[in-house]
Design an enzyme around this catalytic site. Sequence first.
Site, short mmCIF file in Angstrom:
data_model
loop_
_atom_site.label_atom_id
_atom_site.label_comp_id
_atom_site.label_asym_id
_atom_site.label_seq_id
_atom_site.Cartn_x
_atom_site.Cartn_y
_atom_site.Cartn_z
N SER A 189 -3.43 -12.49 3.01
CA SER A 189 -3.82 -12.55 1.54
C SER A 189 -3.33 -12.76 0.70
O SER A 189 -3.28 -13.66 -0.24
CB SER A 189 -4.49 -11.21 1.60
OG SER A 189 -3.29 -10.31 0.90
N LYS A 230 0.77 -0.91 0.14
CA LYS A 230 0.16 -0.21 0.11
C LYS A 230 1.41 1.38 0.07
O LYS A 230 0.62 2.70 -0.46
CB LYS A 230 -0.88 0.03 0.85
CG LYS A 230 -1.87 -0.91 1.30
CD LYS A 230 -2.79 -1.12 0.07
CE LYS A 230 -4.23 -2.32 0.29
NZ LYS A 230 -5.31 -1.51 -1.05
#
Lengths: 90, 316
Positions: free
Chosen positions: B258, B44
């Site tokens: 994830s 991110k």
Amino acid sequence: MSVEVRIPTILRTFTGGAKAVHGTGATLQQVLDDIEARNPGLKDRIVESETLRRFVNVYVNDEDVRFSGGLNAPIADGDIVVVLPAVAGG
Amino acid sequence: MVRYASLAESVGHTPLVGLPHLSPSATVRLWAKLEDYNPTGSIKDRAVFTMIKAAETDGSLRPGATILEPTSGNTGIALAMAAKLGGYRLICVMPENTSLERKQLLAIWGAEIVSSPAEGGSNEAIRVAKQLAAEHPDWVMLYQYGNPANAEAHYLTTGPEILEDLPEVTHVVAGLGTTGTLMGVGRFFADKKADVKIIAAEPRYGELVYGLRNLEEGFVPELYDASYVTSRFSVGSRDAVRRVRELLEREGIFAGLSSGAILHAGLAQATKAVNAGESADIVLIIADGGWKYLSTGAYSGDLDASEDFLDTQVWA
């Protein structure tokens, strides 16, 4: 040709509270038509104008059917169909 | 060259490492792009610095401003660091059922947290953030779900880095959340090497997270364009945990949950290539490391217990 179709919480009002229903058919369309016969109103919450509703995702054996034929996606005996509302990540 | 003028300059340029023990053969190979090497430990950072720069350039983000963002964690953590460097105040709207470490990290970097209800997961966080934005027109919402700069970061950096390090790449597998990674990398390969398959691995949460009141509360990120994706797979918490442990056991990589989902989808592509007699070089985008998920108990102990706990959480 029987497959299990898993229903999300918000659509269980159409299945008498059942988490999963069983249907038959060679395509997703046929399976949805088949389960609609015993769960009236369910198909209309998943399909709109002959296509999947925008905020509904349908997976056959974990693959998103929008990439494998949509409503014409082939279905085989023993497949697992999962219906889920679209949610975000990030 | 691994010298940078500042931390912000060091975002990206992450290593691509082979996975010799998980790759099925010498011609069907798996590779991991380790995004935990970024400054705040996740992919991110790429999106956040690009979004902030775009907002500063177009004048929507001015010195001293308050930034508001709905996030399940990593975007918030990256924003918190960037906001500290840029002198901005940050308010994150985050589902209450996210890991403890995420809240701790946000606090360390000085972000304020508004919790949104567990039912509905990130959809609720987005709804609450939009409501707050309407009440506070002076706050700036970068809005990762619809901000083109999010995808642009991956078009400009993640995609080119993969192609440079692995010109023979055939598949890229990434997580689907905001869809920013997939859209940016997908568009890059559509332009530069169109036969590369873009595979989305989407976390499948427990019933609580799908606890919307009606279908109209469903959400598809504004960035999402399905034409950049080849296939999309839904991966439940059990498969994600099983695979993230496998990544640790077989390759020594300590990744976030994830990435377990991404390995699961990547291995399916590898099997497909082996069965078709094709060669493949499959890149897995490892979005973050496992540190932020230690408190979930996912890395050791009973698999059933891990699955039961994660089914109540927004784990990706």
